[in-house]
Motif scaffolding. Sequence first.
Motif, PDB file in Angstrom:
ATOM      1  N   PRO A 102      71.999  18.728 -83.726  1.00  0.00           N
ATOM      2  CA  PRO A 102      70.629  18.324 -84.048  1.00  0.00           C
ATOM      3  C   PRO A 102      70.023  17.364 -83.030  1.00  0.00           C
ATOM      4  CG  PRO A 102      72.192  17.332 -85.573  1.00  0.00           C
ATOM      5  CD  PRO A 102      72.966  18.283 -84.726  1.00  0.00           C
ATOM      6  N   GLU A 103      70.842  16.568 -82.370  1.00  0.00           N
ATOM      7  CA  GLU A 103      70.330  15.647 -81.348  1.00  0.00           C
ATOM      8  C   GLU A 103      70.640  16.223 -79.975  1.00  0.00           C
ATOM      9  OE1 GLU A 103      71.373  11.581 -81.882  1.00  0.00           O
ATOM     10  OE2 GLU A 103      70.592  11.537 -83.924  1.00  0.00           O
ATOM     11  N   ARG A 104      69.576  16.248 -79.124  1.00  0.00           N
ATOM     12  CA  ARG A 104      69.704  16.849 -77.794  1.00  0.00           C
ATOM     13  C   ARG A 104      68.446  16.535 -76.991  1.00  0.00           C
ATOM     14  NH1 ARG A 104      69.232  21.376 -81.768  1.00  0.00           N
ATOM     15  NH2 ARG A 104      67.048  21.947 -81.748  1.00  0.00           N
ATOM     16  N   LEU A 105      68.516  16.813 -75.711  1.00  0.00           N
ATOM     17  CA  LEU A 105      67.347  16.700 -74.856  1.00  0.00           C
ATOM     18  C   LEU A 105      66.890  18.110 -74.523  1.00  0.00           C
ATOM     19  CD1 LEU A 105      65.267  15.181 -73.164  1.00  0.00           C
ATOM     20  CD2 LEU A 105      66.958  15.089 -71.314  1.00  0.00           C
ATOM     21  N   TRP A 106      65.648  18.405 -74.864  1.00  0.00           N
ATOM     22  CA  TRP A 106      65.081  19.720 -74.610  1.00  0.00           C
ATOM     23  C   TRP A 106      64.120  19.592 -73.436  1.00  0.00           C
ATOM     24  CZ3 TRP A 106      66.497  23.767 -77.885  1.00  0.00           C
ATOM     25  CH2 TRP A 106      65.907  24.999 -77.605  1.00  0.00           C
ATOM     26  N   ILE A 107      64.331  20.415 -72.405  1.00  0.00           N
ATOM     27  CA  ILE A 107      63.454  20.403 -71.233  1.00  0.00           C
ATOM     28  C   ILE A 107      62.843  21.791 -71.095  1.00  0.00           C
ATOM     29  CG2 ILE A 107      63.258  19.987 -68.756  1.00  0.00           C
ATOM     30  CD1 ILE A 107      65.881  18.346 -68.964  1.00  0.00           C
ATOM     31  N   HIS A 108      61.529  21.852 -71.180  1.00  0.00           N
ATOM     32  CA  HIS A 108      60.822  23.119 -71.024  1.00  0.00           C
ATOM     33  C   HIS A 108      60.247  23.162 -69.617  1.00  0.00           C
ATOM     34  CE1 HIS A 108      57.702  26.169 -72.687  1.00  0.00           C
ATOM     35  NE2 HIS A 108      58.566  26.713 -71.885  1.00  0.00           N
ATOM     36  N   LEU A 109      60.716  24.114 -68.832  1.00  0.00           N
ATOM     37  CA  LEU A 109      60.249  24.279 -67.458  1.00  0.00           C
ATOM     38  C   LEU A 109      59.223  25.407 -67.416  1.00  0.00           C
ATOM     39  CD1 LEU A 109      63.602  23.684 -67.285  1.00  0.00           C
ATOM     40  CD2 LEU A 109      62.943  23.501 -64.914  1.00  0.00           C
ATOM     41  N   THR A 110      58.120  25.156 -66.735  1.00  0.00           N
ATOM     42  CA  THR A 110      57.056  26.150 -66.645  1.00  0.00           C
ATOM     43  C   THR A 110      56.710  26.392 -65.180  1.00  0.00           C
ATOM     44  OG1 THR A 110      56.142  25.363 -68.736  1.00  0.00           O
ATOM     45  CG2 THR A 110      54.695  26.723 -67.369  1.00  0.00           C
ATOM     46  N   TRP A 111      56.669  27.659 -64.800  1.00  0.00           N
ATOM     47  CA  TRP A 111      56.262  28.061 -63.456  1.00  0.00           C
ATOM     48  C   TRP A 111      54.762  27.898 -63.367  1.00  0.00           C
ATOM     49  CZ3 TRP A 111      53.073  31.451 -60.947  1.00  0.00           C
ATOM     50  CH2 TRP A 111      53.395  31.805 -59.639  1.00  0.00           C
ATOM     51  N   ILE A 112      54.288  27.121 -62.401  1.00  0.00           N
ATOM     52  CA  ILE A 112      52.850  26.931 -62.193  1.00  0.00           C
ATOM     53  C   ILE A 112      52.399  27.712 -60.966  1.00  0.00           C
ATOM     54  CG2 ILE A 112      51.050  25.238 -61.662  1.00  0.00           C
ATOM     55  CD1 ILE A 112      52.687  23.212 -63.290  1.00  0.00           C
ATOM     56  N   SER A 113      53.156  27.570 -59.887  1.00  0.00           N
ATOM     57  CA  SER A 113      52.873  28.308 -58.653  1.00  0.00           C
ATOM     58  C   SER A 113      54.198  28.458 -57.911  1.00  0.00           C
ATOM     59  CB  SER A 113      51.845  27.561 -57.799  1.00  0.00           C
ATOM     60  OG  SER A 113      52.407  26.373 -57.280  1.00  0.00           O
ATOM     61  N   GLU A 114      54.144  29.117 -56.768  1.00  0.00           N
ATOM     62  CA  GLU A 114      55.372  29.377 -56.007  1.00  0.00           C
ATOM     63  C   GLU A 114      56.230  28.125 -55.821  1.00  0.00           C
ATOM     64  OE1 GLU A 114      58.156  31.676 -54.493  1.00  0.00           O
ATOM     65  OE2 GLU A 114      56.255  32.466 -55.214  1.00  0.00           O
ATOM     66  N   GLU A 115      55.621  26.999 -55.568  1.00  0.00           N
ATOM     67  CA  GLU A 115      56.361  25.767 -55.310  1.00  0.00           C
ATOM     68  C   GLU A 115      56.262  24.731 -56.428  1.00  0.00           C
ATOM     69  OE1 GLU A 115      58.354  24.990 -52.533  1.00  0.00           O
ATOM     70  OE2 GLU A 115      58.128  27.117 -52.083  1.00  0.00           O
ATOM     71  N   GLN A 116      55.408  24.932 -57.397  1.00  0.00           N
ATOM     72  CA  GLN A 116      55.173  23.887 -58.400  1.00  0.00           C
ATOM     73  C   GLN A 116      55.668  24.299 -59.787  1.00  0.00           C
ATOM     74  OE1 GLN A 116      51.175  22.393 -58.396  1.00  0.00           O
ATOM     75  NE2 GLN A 116      51.590  20.898 -59.971  1.00  0.00           N
ATOM     76  N   ARG A 117      56.331  23.323 -60.449  1.00  0.00           N
ATOM     77  CA  ARG A 117      56.835  23.517 -61.805  1.00  0.00           C
ATOM     78  C   ARG A 117      56.451  22.312 -62.655  1.00  0.00           C
ATOM     79  NH1 ARG A 117      57.717  27.330 -58.975  1.00  0.00           N
ATOM     80  NH2 ARG A 117      59.532  28.680 -58.960  1.00  0.00           N
ATOM     81  N   SER A 118      56.277  22.576 -63.942  1.00  0.00           N
ATOM     82  CA  SER A 118      56.082  21.509 -64.919  1.00  0.00           C
ATOM     83  C   SER A 118      57.378  21.379 -65.702  1.00  0.00           C
ATOM     84  CB  SER A 118      54.935  21.880 -65.862  1.00  0.00           C
ATOM     85  OG  SER A 118      54.953  21.058 -67.011  1.00  0.00           O
TER      86      SER A 118
END
Length: 170
Positions: A124-140
């Motif tokens: 139940p306890e954890r670190l969730w990281i959502h990675l999103t492709w924005i452009s060829e070199e950029q990620r959120s």
Amino acid sequence: MPILDAHTLELFSRSPDQTRRLGMRLGALMRPGDVICLQGDLGAGKTTLVQGIARGWGSLDAVSSPTFVLVNVYRRPEGHPLFHLDAYRLSTLEEAIDLDIDSLIQEGALVIEWPERITAILPPERLWIHLTWISEEQRSLLFTPVGTRYRHLVQHLRRQVLGVIHAVGR
């Protein structure tokens, strides 16, 4: 754009090297028993982030996606392993249960790619990281801590990366 609370952290990476450096900072803050969940489409930068996490953890092992072997193990000199699990190819929850995630967590730290496929068996306890492709070199990268340990971990990461403890106005 989600509205972030005081514990959530959103960062932007403008290159694979920057993503690895961010991973190095996170890996240096991790300890045995930690669970980091990496969600994102193919090409979002999950394995690139794990390359940095493993280096920050203290491992010199080469990092690659464990898509076909399911779990890679990266060792550091004092012996605690970092387990890198890829749940993409798991077809059933029973296959995930057979991996015995609890024993991996007892032995070292665990980073999971495609965790949304096995949410039912995650602690139940954890670190969730959502990675999103924005452009060829950029990620959120959106860091969402669940539990006190992970709120502190994100707070330390925020301080290292941004030089602040809390988000502005909070």
